[in-house]
Write an enzyme that holds these catalytic residues in place. Structure first.
Site, PDB file in Angstrom:
ATOM      1  N   TYR A 137       0.679   3.446   1.287  1.00 57.05           N
ATOM      2  CA  TYR A 137       1.159   2.116   1.672  1.00 57.05           C
ATOM      3  C   TYR A 137       0.305   1.715   2.672  1.00 57.05           C
ATOM      4  O   TYR A 137      -0.334   0.530   2.575  1.00 57.05           O
ATOM      5  CB  TYR A 137       2.488   2.044   2.004  1.00 57.05           C
ATOM      6  N   SER A 195       6.835 -14.622  -4.193  1.00 52.99           N
ATOM      7  CA  SER A 195       7.532 -15.630  -3.737  1.00 52.99           C
ATOM      8  C   SER A 195       8.970 -15.511  -4.100  1.00 52.99           C
ATOM      9  O   SER A 195       9.514 -16.613  -3.709  1.00 52.99           O
ATOM     10  CB  SER A 195       6.928 -17.139  -3.968  1.00 52.99           C
ATOM     11  N   LYS A 235      -2.523  -1.241   3.041  1.00 48.38           N
ATOM     12  CA  LYS A 235      -2.466  -2.637   3.865  1.00 48.38           C
ATOM     13  C   LYS A 235      -3.750  -2.481   4.714  1.00 48.38           C
ATOM     14  O   LYS A 235      -4.020  -3.742   4.995  1.00 48.38           O
ATOM     15  CB  LYS A 235      -1.468  -2.358   4.620  1.00 48.38           C
TER      16      LYS A 235
END
Lengths: 98, 237
Positions: free
Chosen positions: B147, B15, B151
């Site tokens: 990557y 965040s 994902k």
């Protein structure tokens, strides 16, 4: 350190929580001989998972010690810790004493 | 919209910046109490925002983060697994440490967070977990072997957790975003990104609202019958 009776109370509370969400016909017996896992168990897999999470959380809260009930140590026991409330109690006491 | 999330407690990982910061600010704007996890300290200052320095790739750190949340509240409604890292490189010269970091942060991170979150959510028998994935999972571009695999992995993980958690009224879905202008994107070649963008059915960068729109749908009260789904932005499939 927790004693046998205190650990049993924690397990009974977890079983009672499960019973709170079950109908009158599906109640799990709450005593030291209650079978938690295996062909005679009345807990489905998600109920067993919920019980484990509740018991691990309560043990940690009360004793301040983390006890993993599903690690390799637990799975390699000759008698499954989840055979009954008694075996689970004994297993937890064993881990707490280490 | 203003009070859409006023009764909700939301956790957003990663965040501190990028998409995660935008998402946290979106939930704050609409009334939620937001908890943020990231490696660094807080960059959001808001009375309803609480930040914890957590390494999502480390299960003990995640457990400590949840202990901190539980010291504030015993209720968590929504989790957005956003934290991620990327190193784009040909496989033959991909550093081992970079490959392992992507697996640990992008795949194990959402697992550790979802595992702890579901333990909290089960008490209320309500929860929404959304994993942020990437168009790379489908487009499989050169350089993204690890990557893209991580994902794709989070979507598979969400689908299985969706089955496990459905009896508890907890949904698990995946939002696969296209490129959005963030710090992470700056690590990649702009020419490469532009080439990928130009090949999309809707050939433009994602805007924050494209992401918020899908998130609002997936976490809404009415989406209790939507689980184990992956939604791609921009026409990717």
């Amino acid at each position: 350190m927790l004693n046998k009776q205190q650990v049993e109370v924690i397990i009974f509370q977890a079983l009672n929580s499960l019973n709170d969400e079950r109908g009158p016909e599906d109640q799990i017996s709450v005593d030291e001989n209650t079978c938690l896992f295996g062909s005679e168990a009345t807990l489905d897999s998600l109920s067993l998972v919920s019980l484990i999470v509740d018991v691990e959380g309560a043990i940690s809260e009360v004793s301040g010690k983390e006890v993993a009930l599903t690690d390799d140590h637990a799975m390699s026991q000759e008698i499954s810790p989840f055979s009954s409330v008694t075996t689970l109690t004994n297993y937890i006491l064993l881990r707490l004493s280490e | 919209m203003e009070g859409l999330y006023q009764d909700k407690n939301v956790l957003v990982t990663g965040s501190r910046r990028g998409i995660g910061k935008l998402i946290a600010e979106h939930f704050l704007l609409h009334g939620a109490k937001v908890f943020g996890f990231s490696l660094g300290d807080a960059l959001i200052t808001h009375p309803r925002y609480t930040h914890f320095q957590v390494n999502v790739a480390n299960s003990e750190s995640v457990q400590k983060g949840f202990a901190n949340i539980k010291s504030v509240t015993d209720c968590l409604d929504i989790v957005i697994n956003n934290a991620g890292v990327i190193t784009a490189q040909y496989s033959m010269i991909m550093p081992t440490a970079a490959a392992q970091l992507m697996v640990n942060v992008n795949l194990l991170g959402p697992f550790f967070v979802s595992r702890e979150a579901s333990k909290v959510m089960r008490k209320k028998k309500w929860g929404r977990i959304v994993n942020i994935s990437s168009m790379a999972a489908s487009l499989e571009p050169i350089g993204d072997s690890i990557y893209a695999a991580t994902k794709a992995g989070v979507a598979t993980m969400a689908n299985i957790m969706a089955k496990e958690l459905a009896p508890l009224n907890i949904t698990c879905n995946t939002l696969a975003v296209t490129a959005i202008e963030t710090d992470m994107l700056k690590q990649l070649s702009k020419a490469k990104i532009d080439e990928v963008i130009s090949s999309l059915p809707i050939p433009r960068y994602a805007a924050p609202d494209d992401i918020f729109n899908v998130l609002d749908f997936l976490v809404s009260e009415r989406s209790g019958y939507i689980t184990a789904q992956t939604i791609y932005l921009g026409g990717v499939n």
